[in-house]
Design an enzyme around this catalytic site. Sequence first.
Site, mmCIF file in Angstrom:
data_model
loop_
_atom_site.group_PDB
_atom_site.id
_atom_site.type_symbol
_atom_site.label_atom_id
_atom_site.label_comp_id
_atom_site.label_asym_id
_atom_site.label_seq_id
_atom_site.Cartn_x
_atom_site.Cartn_y
_atom_site.Cartn_z
ATOM 1 N N ASP A 98 0.943 -1.330 -0.142
ATOM 2 C CA ASP A 98 -0.035 0.056 -0.026
ATOM 3 C C ASP A 98 0.897 1.310 0.011
ATOM 4 O OD1 ASP A 98 -2.505 1.436 0.280
ATOM 5 O OD2 ASP A 98 -3.181 -0.331 1.334
ATOM 6 N N GLU A 256 -6.377 3.896 -6.219
ATOM 7 C CA GLU A 256 -7.712 3.856 -5.307
ATOM 8 C C GLU A 256 -8.067 5.157 -5.614
ATOM 9 O OE1 GLU A 256 -9.896 3.918 -1.034
ATOM 10 O OE2 GLU A 256 -7.986 5.088 -1.491
ATOM 11 N N ASP A 330 -12.880 -0.913 3.770
ATOM 12 C CA ASP A 330 -13.552 0.198 3.822
ATOM 13 C C ASP A 330 -14.798 0.270 3.481
ATOM 14 O OD1 ASP A 330 -11.033 1.921 4.449
ATOM 15 O OD2 ASP A 330 -11.137 2.153 2.237
#
Length: 560
Positions: A98, A256, A330
């Site tokens: 990430d 993202e 999320d």
Amino acid sequence: MEKAWWKESIVYQIYPRSFNDSNGDGVGDIPGIIEKLDYLKELGIDVVWLSPVYKSPNDDNGYDISDYQNIMDEFGTMKDWEDLLAGLHERGIKLIMDLVVNHSSDEHNWFLESRKSKDNKYRDYYIWRPGKDGREPSNWESVFSGSAWQYDEQTDEYFLHLFSKKQPDLNWENETLRQEVYDMMSWWLDKGIDGFRMDVINFISKVPGFPDAPNPEGKKYVSGAEYFMNGPKIHDYLHEMHKEVLSKYDVMTVGEMPGVTVDEGILYTDPSREELNMVFQFEHVDLDSGPGGKWDLRPLKLKDLKDNFTKWQKGLEGTGWNSLYLNNHDQPRMVSRFGNDKEYRIESAKMLATFLHTLQGTPYIYQGEELGMTNVRFSSIEDYKDIETLNMYKEKVEENGEDVNKVMESIYVKGRDNARTPIQWDDSEHAGFTTGEPWLRVNPNYKEINAKAAMEDENSVFHYYKHLIQLRKEQPILVYGNYDVLLENDEQIYAYTRTYGDEKLLVVLNFSSEHPTFEMPSHITFTSKQLIVGNYDVDEDESIDRFSLRPYEARVYKLS
Ligand code: NOJ
């Protein structure tokens, strides 16, 4: 179409805090992941996306990084991380990390320096502005509630934080900052990783001047998204990142991108533009939100879901590449949101899996999805840990006096902790996740839903995933075939074909707990059919010109 390993891969997302705890402190860790590598191998996935494991004060569970080149103490050491990478590679599994560079932690050394004085060398690594008319520099709202600006007494200025006030936004206009980020990325790539998932990467370019957002309802703060999503220099930055870093390695990149449209998605993922391989878009997970945003619940209409997927499937076809997901850390659990987590939990989890693995794009499995893990309902707000949920609760209940039950209901449906409860490994205490007290309570349904039980039952969701993953490796049509929707207006059935050269697949999915009838559209012609995967027993001699579907039934036929 260009073939690529990252198009043919299945990605598995690990949220380390909740995956597996090796040392009994209640927090998942890297040695805990290493203990489960054979589980991942057995499932058959190709790539692990590891949510942040860097040093962090954990205001947002690691998405607030205080040192990009070190490992969080709770998760282990750099040596543990190196063992993880080696263990994955030995099993033929790649690792993507990430990359969280829209913001850092306020405890990052850059920020500690930056806040010291206006002429500090690092001042311009962040976004500092004086107040305007005695209040914040603009009316933008943080994604985690309240103003997106925080006043800092030391220098009598505000800094921008689109997320929590412990996540100050980095200033990408600053060339030295950009170079630091590129150097850090190269450092990880040189350690042997296989790519990056880039956190809210389409937020890094802000409209200069930070204008106030229109505020017709006279709210205290408003989103301001149009001034930082897909901002003016975003494509320049991503292209530069590609040139400086990514082009030098054979890696996979996924951005993202909340608020990304198909047109923007094409620009980000068209290989000739040299930016990213694919984006995570959010339109399909916003379809059950009302005008008040995420917490404003409204029922999902299958037609909207179909239209949205069709728009993205056709929009990127032949140019860009899709990411396929229905949940992550999320989002609520997909079986609770798009399926039926009660009487048809297993059927609907398998149907949704069939959906994700038969579209064009790269599928992402979020940990526990392969077990059909569900949302959770904790009766007290005290049991919730997510900063987004807690800030929202505080604002709505404590500051605005909204109805507690209504707010709790929205948390049950949409809260991020739904996805963050520990992985249910077996039916022992705390689901075998930890021998200590878990940092977030385990979902009480772990006695029934757990990996041990799933692995022993050949009809489990887990075995169905294994089968789908294998199928995708054997059938390039599942990866590369073109998508065409059928029965566009049907409110219960989602059906489509995939076409690749002379081959054709027919996918029929029942998104309801009823028994709708599928009727073959007249333009689909074939002389023989073969069922290649399905979640119920099917009589192979049955005609498929017209048939009744069972609750959440999924069938994939090869037509010839
Ligand atoms: C997106 C991440 O997925 C989420 O977990 C995080 O809170 C925000 N970006 C901020 O980093």
